[in-house]
Structures are given as structure tokens and as C-alpha cells.
Design a protein around this motif. Structure first.
Motif, mmCIF file in Angstrom:
data_model
loop_
_atom_site.group_PDB
_atom_site.id
_atom_site.type_symbol
_atom_site.label_atom_id
_atom_site.label_comp_id
_atom_site.label_asym_id
_atom_site.label_seq_id
_atom_site.Cartn_x
_atom_site.Cartn_y
_atom_site.Cartn_z
ATOM 1 N N LEU A 1 5.530 -7.141 -0.204
ATOM 2 C CA LEU A 1 6.320 -6.205 0.598
ATOM 3 C C LEU A 1 7.819 -6.393 0.364
ATOM 4 O O LEU A 1 8.579 -5.434 0.288
ATOM 5 N N MET B 1 3.995 -0.709 -1.324
ATOM 6 C CA MET B 1 4.456 -1.176 -0.024
ATOM 7 C C MET B 1 3.449 -0.827 1.071
ATOM 8 O O MET B 1 3.129 -1.660 1.930
ATOM 9 N N PHE B 2 2.962 0.404 1.064
ATOM 10 C CA PHE B 2 1.983 0.800 2.074
ATOM 11 C C PHE B 2 0.685 0.022 1.901
ATOM 12 O O PHE B 2 0.024 -0.325 2.881
ATOM 13 N N ILE C 1 1.462 -3.332 3.492
ATOM 14 C CA ILE C 1 1.462 -3.231 4.958
ATOM 15 C C ILE C 1 0.029 -3.232 5.481
ATOM 16 O O ILE C 1 -0.290 -3.881 6.483
ATOM 17 N N GLY C 2 -0.847 -2.500 4.777
ATOM 18 C CA GLY C 2 -2.253 -2.476 5.172
ATOM 19 C C GLY C 2 -2.893 -3.844 5.068
ATOM 20 O O GLY C 2 -3.703 -4.237 5.924
ATOM 21 N N ILE D 1 -5.805 -0.448 5.874
ATOM 22 C CA ILE D 1 -6.019 -1.198 7.116
ATOM 23 C C ILE D 1 -7.512 -1.321 7.393
ATOM 24 O O ILE D 1 -8.015 -2.389 7.764
ATOM 25 N N LEU E 1 -2.275 3.993 4.360
ATOM 26 C CA LEU E 1 -2.274 2.991 5.432
ATOM 27 C C LEU E 1 -3.615 2.950 6.160
ATOM 28 O O LEU E 1 -4.161 1.868 6.418
ATOM 29 N N ILE F 1 3.112 -10.535 2.087
ATOM 30 C CA ILE F 1 4.501 -10.579 2.543
ATOM 31 C C ILE F 1 5.455 -10.564 1.348
ATOM 32 O O ILE F 1 6.449 -9.831 1.326
ATOM 33 N N VAL G 1 -1.448 -6.678 5.512
ATOM 34 C CA VAL G 1 -0.966 -7.512 6.612
ATOM 35 C C VAL G 1 -1.521 -7.013 7.945
ATOM 36 O O VAL G 1 -2.016 -7.795 8.776
ATOM 37 N N ALA G 2 -1.457 -5.698 8.163
ATOM 38 C CA ALA G 2 -1.848 -5.130 9.451
ATOM 39 C C ALA G 2 -3.351 -5.132 9.678
ATOM 40 O O ALA G 2 -3.810 -5.272 10.815
ATOM 41 N N SER H 1 -1.652 -14.687 3.913
ATOM 42 C CA SER H 1 -0.737 -13.577 4.194
ATOM 43 C C SER H 1 0.520 -13.627 3.327
ATOM 44 O O SER H 1 1.212 -12.615 3.183
#
Length: 405
Positions: free
Chosen positions: A62, A344-345, A348-349, A223, A219, A59, A351-352, A55
Motif C-alpha cells: 500500500l 492499492m485497492f 486495502i482488501g 475483502i 474492494l 502494508i 488488510v481489511a 499484514s
């Protein structure tokens, strides 16, 4: 392939370097995968530490992406690409000589920072070089470079590891990166008039309904893609008794389908409504995702993975050219800032996705979790499209009122 005949020499060189840079970045990202068992046996890390290792890339990306994108708009693409490539070379050498989990995590973190410099800058370079009508196709080609690097990283890393030792994959990748640095320094030229851009008003840009739609689509796609990585290997091992090699083949099929469809979707986005293409892609993803739960053989699983990979490629490819078109409408030329938001998106995907997949599969069987994810994609995708249509209707009504006034 007529698009290549339409390119100038500067455009061809720029596209070639973007392909090489994005390819090497994702090659390095997946190079670690086949060497993980070696580090696990040697260093005996906990599951938590392994989670931190994987991860840390997302991170770092991001954290650093909002910084590097705008800087590339002011400093120029070539300088930022060189900085990012130097970071990639340094992180790869650190991987080669890491003897502790702390150093491995540091190397992965530095790799994420370097990717934050190269990704948005490389995409911004394409937006600088190509007019809007060609941008969709070349962005699709860039996504193919990303998928190819992802596809080849693990097998190349595994092969080099087997014929030598754990350091060889990283040393070879570092050498390739250094060659890339030299080539960029010597041959990549920029139009001086495009190295200075007006400042993009990020707050207003993010509130743009079209940008909100693109962000939501990115996203949902990212994801969905990233939650499959930790969930499917266990699911297919238990259900179909698949070996690790077979599971790797399945993900390779998905990546290949992604890379093959991306240029097609990018080209279509220049001739059709790109928002409808994105919506169609995300709806197709929602439809095909449950096929994984229903697969009862290797061939059915391969078909499902190919359809899902193609759906994600078809969804994401139009987003890149469309973001550039939105910047063109504003006249700022701040493509670096715009593509840093895309990055960035994407982060986020990354990580999420695994987090969502882990939580769902802790609570439910994988087959049920996939159905819930598919239903969520369907619902949120429709909601985003309705929101976009409503915002366009509102904008049109305001313009008509102003004209009457």
C-alpha cells in the motif's frame, strides 16, 4: 487458443515474462505458509507478532504502490520490473537466513515493496503491448498466473521443507527469481515510444465514475476473498472435523476455479459490457457466499468454494482491461499509474478482509457473519451499479443539452 496465433513475437515474449513474474511473486507470497509452524516453534512469537508478519506485506504494498506505478510510466517497464525482481530475490534470501521475528517481518515488508514494483508494471506492460480488443483475454491469463502461483506456493514450500530444511524453499525460489532477472534483462524489449507517457491527473482519474465503480468492485471482491482465510479453517474444523490438509485442499479448489474462469471472463469483457460482467460476478459472489455456512459435507464445501472462486475470478478479470480502456480514452498511456491504483485497492482488501472477518467472528457465529457479508456485498454492489448508471445518464443529459444549445 486462437489469440496466441494473433500475437506478434514481441507480444508473446511480453506475455510470457508477465506470467513468470506474477507467478513467482505469488509463489513467494504463499511459500511461507507451510513453514510458519517451524518459525512458531523456534521463535515463540506472540499472536500479535504473527499478525504483523502477515499484514506487513499488504502494508508495504500500500505504501509503495503509488510511488512505483507512476515511475514505471516515466522510466519504462523493463527497468521497473528488474528493480522489483531484485527486491523479490533479496527478500527471499532474507527469509532463508532470518533468525528473529524482526528479520522475518523485514523480509515480508521488502517482499511487499517488491510486489508494488512488479504487479502494476507487469499489467501496464500488457496494456502497452496489446490493443484493447485483446487486452481482456491476456489480463485474464495474467490473473491465472497469479492464482497458479498462489495454489502451488504452499505445497512446493512444504515439500522442499520436508526433503531438506526451512531454508531450501526460499533458496530454490531465490534461484528461480535470479533466472527470471537474467531472462528479463536479456530478452525483454520495449517500444521506446511507449516508455515516456503523459502524466495522468490522478485526482480526476479517481473521481471518474467508472473508476469509482471498478474500485468498489475490486474492494468488495478482495475483502470477501481475504476474510475467508482466517475464518473458514476454524469454522470447518469445528463443524466438519476437517484436517489441515483437507482445508488446504478446499482453498486449492477455490484458487483453481478462480484461475480457470479468469481468462474466460477477460475474453468476454472484450465483446460484452464489462461493467455488467463485473456486476454479475459480484452478485453471484453474494449469492454463493452463504453456501459455505450451509455446507454439511466435504463435497458441499468444495462446491461452495469452487463457486466462490469462480465468482471472484469472473468479477476481477474484466476490471484490468477496462482500466486500460479508460486510460486509452484519456490518451495519456499512463497504465502504470492506473494499475498502481488497482494494486492499492487489492492491498486495502488484503488488510481489511482479515480484520473484518476477525471482528465479525468475535461478535457472531461464522455462519451469521457470512450471511452479513453476503448481504453487504449485495447491497454495496447494487449501490455501485446504480451510481454508475446515474452518472452515465447525467453525462448523456449534459451532452444532449450542449448539442441543443
Amino acid at each position: 487458443m486462437s489469440i496466441f496465433t494473433q500475437m506478434t513475437k514481441q507480444q508473446r515474449i511480453g506475455l510470457l515474462f508477465v506470467i513468470l513474474i506474477l507467478f513467482i511473486d505469488m509463489l513467494l507470497y504463499s511459500l511461507l505458509i507451510p513453514i510458519v509452524p517451524y518459525f512458531t516453534e523456534k521463535l515463540q512469537p506472540s499472536s500479535t507478532m504473527m499478525g504483523v508478519l502477515f499484514s506487513s506485506y499488504a502494508i508495504a504494498m500500500l505504501i509503495a504502490t503509488p510511488i512505483f506505478g507512476p515511475i514505471s510510466d516515466r522510466m519504462g517497464r523493463r527497468t521497473m520490473l528488474l528493480i522489483g525482481l531484485l527486491g523479490l530475490a533479496a527478500s527471499t534470501l532474507l527469509f532463508a537466513f532470518s533468525e528473529t521475528m524482526g528479520l522475518l517481518i523485514t523480509a515480508r515488508f521488502v517482499q511487499g515493496i517488491a510486489a508494488a514494483a512488479t504487479w502494476p508494471t507487469a499489467l501496464a506492460l500488457l496494456a502497452d503491448l496489446f490493443p484493447s480488443k485483446m487486452r481482456g483475454t491476456v489480463m485474464g491469463i495474467a490473473l491465472t498466473a497469479i492464482s497458479t502461483g498462489t495454489l502451488l506456493g504452499a505445497p512446493i514450500g512444504g515439500w522442499l521443507f520436508e526433503i531438506s530444511d526451512h531454508r531450501m524453499p526460499f533458496l530454490a525460489a531465490a534461484a528461480f527469481t535470479v533466472i527470471n532477472i537474467v531472462l528479463v534483462y536479456l530478452f525483454l524489449k520495449e517500444d521506446a515510444t511507449k516508455t515516456v507517457s503523459e502524466k495522468l491527473h490522478v485526482g480526476g482519474f479517481i473521481r471518474n465514475p467508472q473508476v469509482i465503480f471498478i474500485a468498489g468492485i475490486v474492494l468488495l471482491a478482495e475483502i470477501s476473498l481475504c476474510l475467508l482465510e482466517p475464518t473458514l479453517p476454524v469454522f470447518f474444523t469445528e463443524k466438519l472435523s476437517m484436517t489441515p490438509t483437507t482445508i488446504g485442499l478446499l482453498f486449492g479448489v477455490m484458487t483453481l476455479a478462480y484461475g480457470m474462469i479468469a481468462p474466460v471472463a477477460g475474453s468476454l469483457s472484450g465483446r460484452m459490457n464489462p461493467y455488467k460482467l463485473m456486476f454479475g460476478g459480484i452478485m453471484t459472489l453474494a449469492v454463493f457466499l452463504p453456501f459455505l455456512a450451509w455446507a454439511d459435507s466435504l463435497w458441499q464445501a468444495m462446491l461452495a468454494m469452487a463457486l466462490i472462486g469462480a465468482s471472484i475470478g469472473f468479477t476481477l478479470s474484466p476490471t484490468l482491461g477496462t482500466l486500460g480502456a479508460i486510460i486509452d480514452q484519456g490518451g495519456s498511456g499512463a497504465y502504470g499509474t492506473a494499475y498502481s491504483l488497482f494494486n492499492m485497492f487489492h492491498g486495502i482488501g488484503m488488510v481489511a478482509g482479515p480484520l473484518a472477518g476477525g471482528i465479525l467472528t468475535d461478535l457472531l457465529p461464522v455462519s451469521s457473519a457470512l450471511l452479513i457479508v453476503a448481504a453487504s456485498i449485495l447491497g454495496f454492489g447494487i449501490l455501485l451499479f446504480v451510481q454508475l448508471k446515474a452518472s452515465k445518464s447525467t453525462s448523456l443529459s449534459i451532452k444532449e443539452s450542449e448539442m441543443k444549445f
